[in-house]
Design a protein around this motif. Sequence first.
Motif, PDB file in Angstrom:
ATOM      1  N   CYS A 155       1.429 -10.465   5.454  1.00 12.31           N
ATOM      2  CA  CYS A 155       0.045 -10.221   5.848  1.00 12.31           C
ATOM      3  C   CYS A 155      -0.459  -8.955   5.166  1.00 12.31           C
ATOM      4  CB  CYS A 155      -0.090 -10.102   7.369  1.00 12.31           C
ATOM      5  SG  CYS A 155       0.808  -8.691   8.071  1.00 12.31           S
ATOM      6  N   LYS A 156      -1.766  -8.735   5.204  1.00 10.06           N
ATOM      7  CA  LYS A 156      -2.370  -7.562   4.567  1.00 10.06           C
ATOM      8  C   LYS A 156      -1.903  -6.266   5.225  1.00 10.06           C
ATOM      9  CE  LYS A 156      -6.558  -9.856   2.930  1.00 10.06           C
ATOM     10  NZ  LYS A 156      -8.043  -9.883   2.994  1.00 10.06           N
ATOM     11  N   GLN A 157      -1.673  -6.301   6.533  1.00 15.36           N
ATOM     12  CA  GLN A 157      -1.247  -5.091   7.238  1.00 15.36           C
ATOM     13  C   GLN A 157       0.126  -4.641   6.732  1.00 15.36           C
ATOM     14  OE1 GLN A 157      -0.148  -5.493  11.364  1.00 15.36           O
ATOM     15  NE2 GLN A 157      -0.690  -3.363  11.844  1.00 15.36           N
ATOM     16  N   LYS A 177       5.408  -7.874   1.935  1.00 15.95           N
ATOM     17  CA  LYS A 177       4.039  -7.750   1.455  1.00 15.95           C
ATOM     18  C   LYS A 177       3.330  -9.098   1.424  1.00 15.95           C
ATOM     19  CE  LYS A 177       5.132  -5.615  -2.359  1.00 15.95           C
ATOM     20  NZ  LYS A 177       4.975  -4.907  -3.659  1.00 15.95           N
ATOM     21  N   LYS A 203       1.547  -5.414   3.895  1.00 20.15           N
ATOM     22  CA  LYS A 203       1.424  -5.018   2.498  1.00 20.15           C
ATOM     23  C   LYS A 203       0.910  -3.585   2.398  1.00 20.15           C
ATOM     24  CE  LYS A 203      -0.586  -6.546  -1.900  1.00 20.15           C
ATOM     25  NZ  LYS A 203      -1.173  -5.248  -2.300  1.00 20.15           N
ATOM     26  N   SER A 204      -0.067  -3.247   3.226  1.00 22.58           N
ATOM     27  CA  SER A 204      -0.617  -1.896   3.236  1.00 22.58           C
ATOM     28  C   SER A 204       0.432  -0.881   3.676  1.00 22.58           C
ATOM     29  CB  SER A 204      -1.830  -1.826   4.169  1.00 22.58           C
ATOM     30  OG  SER A 204      -2.303  -0.513   4.282  1.00 22.58           O
TER      31      SER A 204
END
Length: 424
Positions: free
Chosen positions: A28-30, A25, A32-33
């Motif tokens: 990167c944001k991807q 997580k 983590k999502s």
Amino acid sequence: MEYLTEDLWTMVLARLPIKIFTCFKLVCKQWKSIVESTFFRDLFIFVHRSSPSSSSWSVMCIYCSITPEMVGHYQCDTWGLKRSLGSFIESFLTEKNQKRIYGRAKLEAYSDVGLILIHKESTFTEKRVLYVANPVSRECVEIILDALPIEFETNESRWEWGLVTRAENGHLSGYKVVSFEMYKWGHERLSCLIYSSETGLWTLETVHLPDPFFYDFLGYPISLNGNLHWIDRNNDDQEVVLSIDFYASSTTGPDQCRVTPFPDLEKIRKFTRTCTPCQGFLMYMNIVDGSNLCLWRLQSEGWQLISEISPGFTLTGLDYLPLVINPLDAKTAYFWSKKQQRLLSINLHNGKFVFHRQCEGRSDGPIMIPVNDPEAMISLNRWIENPFIIRRTHYFIPFVLPQWLHRIPNTVSIKEPTTTATLR
């Protein structure tokens, strides 16, 4: 690898152990999502259910406070731990004891979602504290025991503890810490001090029992699906399972409390009666009438016989001690022989048994390799040879890590949980 789509990343990450992907997580944001999505959780559980031994578990002894772990099963696909759960608990207790000036932190209860309850006794300079924690992820909620009834303050050592949880749609939505005065059994009412994570408050509640029960517990309370289960004796001196649902809508009648006699009361049994949680049910196993090994599952209508095999002389004629039913597959039972100095696993469906080979020896006991999963390890504590311990299998309780990392719910009235980014 920028060309990989989110679907492909999800497929890749879902095949990794929890110990590894929890730190993703931060990448990167991807990612983590992906990791925090419901689809990823469901896919991860589906993928790892097919592995031979999908999660780590241990058998704990409630009266061995220094080294409670009797058997440890680890290095599995779901969590990827390189050491047993007992070592994580010991290091967590050591950490909490170092942060307290006086007294000791004591392990009090286990839950069915991989959480433990630690009680730090009060001193003249420090308040009494509870910790609800995941010993592997180190996530921890601190609860200050303040403004409690006088009876609790003056008879601290007389209270027993339990930890029950509620899960909704695969997420841990709440927990309750339960305490009751052990020497007040023998009445048809039981006073319980209950802390709820949903309110952040302590309440004193009364549980109405169907019959008077005396404090003659033959085991430790097992937490399962919001219930605590004990083995006890009724007025007819029969061993029964006493179950209390702490999330029941009604505080009276069978909705909250029920008593279930064991299914083999009229038969000759080989082992001391003990239960184990498995796949969301309470299970009971014994050799009856000197021949068949039977396995029952506790349902709402009572005990259901789900397996009956003839293990032969290997199990019925030797001094084997039942340790645990595999809490994840409901078909493998483990036994230990002090005389033979070996671990036996038996298939509860077809009666086939395997003697596990020893991999290496340690000062605190041997390490063995499960035949069906050569990557996993089984460690045996040297205390398993203690005559006092092996005669009391009802002192044993399984502790299982779930197939998903449940976050501990928080409320505004308790201290903010402390977490780490990666599993240690």
